[in-house]
Scaffold this motif. Sequence first.
Motif, mmCIF file in Angstrom:
data_model
loop_
_atom_site.group_PDB
_atom_site.id
_atom_site.type_symbol
_atom_site.label_atom_id
_atom_site.label_comp_id
_atom_site.label_asym_id
_atom_site.label_seq_id
_atom_site.Cartn_x
_atom_site.Cartn_y
_atom_site.Cartn_z
ATOM 1 N N ALA A 58 40.027 139.899 69.416
ATOM 2 C CA ALA A 58 38.728 140.289 68.855
ATOM 3 C C ALA A 58 37.663 139.238 69.114
ATOM 4 C CB ALA A 58 38.861 140.536 67.361
ATOM 5 N N PHE A 62 36.072 142.798 62.113
ATOM 6 C CA PHE A 62 36.136 144.250 61.946
ATOM 7 C C PHE A 62 36.548 144.607 60.531
ATOM 8 C CE2 PHE A 62 36.428 143.851 66.529
ATOM 9 C CZ PHE A 62 35.671 144.927 66.979
ATOM 10 N N GLU A 64 38.217 147.425 58.569
ATOM 11 C CA GLU A 64 39.101 148.546 58.900
ATOM 12 C C GLU A 64 39.094 149.565 57.759
ATOM 13 O OE1 GLU A 64 40.319 148.701 61.779
ATOM 14 O OE2 GLU A 64 40.420 146.659 62.548
ATOM 15 N N ARG A 102 31.967 151.409 56.167
ATOM 16 C CA ARG A 102 30.832 151.634 57.065
ATOM 17 C C ARG A 102 29.533 151.226 56.371
ATOM 18 N NH1 ARG A 102 30.330 154.869 61.511
ATOM 19 N NH2 ARG A 102 32.236 156.060 61.009
ATOM 20 N N SER A 118 35.565 149.810 61.936
ATOM 21 C CA SER A 118 36.675 150.311 62.747
ATOM 22 C C SER A 118 37.505 151.300 61.945
ATOM 23 C CB SER A 118 37.558 149.149 63.212
ATOM 24 O OG SER A 118 38.764 149.617 63.792
ATOM 25 N N ARG A 119 38.086 152.271 62.661
ATOM 26 C CA ARG A 119 39.029 153.212 62.048
ATOM 27 C C ARG A 119 40.407 153.107 62.696
ATOM 28 N NH1 ARG A 119 36.818 156.908 58.651
ATOM 29 N NH2 ARG A 119 38.740 158.118 58.812
ATOM 30 N N ASP A 120 40.644 152.067 63.463
ATOM 31 C CA ASP A 120 41.942 151.878 64.124
ATOM 32 C C ASP A 120 42.339 150.415 64.017
ATOM 33 O OD1 ASP A 120 44.207 151.828 65.632
ATOM 34 O OD2 ASP A 120 43.324 152.707 67.431
#
Length: 202
Positions: A58, A62, A64, A102, A118-120
Amino acid sequence: MWRFRGPVGARGVSHRELPPLGPSATLVTRAGLGFQLSVVVSRVCQQLVVHVGVDTSAKAIFLEQCGKNRGYRDADIRGFRPADGVCTPGSPEVIASGVSLRAVCQRVAVDGVEVAFSRDAGRYVCDYTYYLSLLHGSGCAVLIHVPPLSPQLPASLLGKVLQVLIQEILAEMGKPECQAWLAENSTPMALSQGAPTKAQIR
């Protein structure tokens, strides 16, 4: 008061870099095995569990939003890998945090540090631990992925960024819509039964 559960995830970051932020957050900084985590989460009396994990690839921090139940193919450094690549058979495929990360990401601005949504979470130790924390904690958890420490991101700066992020996360939790969601999804779970959480994707 911060509670540290094992070694700190980001090398060189210690509790000295993370001043107390109040009684409503518990910091979990090292991914553990599933049964150990379920015991930790079940004993936490605070409102939120924060996981901080290092992503060596990275370039940004992030936030998550969700954890995934399947797709874990790689073993961790101790050789642990979930059976059949599944965290908990029979549980939801995806569980999201009750906190809108978000919204947090859109509000946070720290000079010289990029913060992204991020969603992963990557199907590795952090994702695995996060999923179990969300499962057993009814969505009352977040995962923050950070880059390795570097001259551009020293421990002191990372500590300050984490402080800002967690304060914003707690502020987001205080919103009426988040409180209502957490109240609706706070049904206790019998850990031995592995019953699925009511948490839904946000």
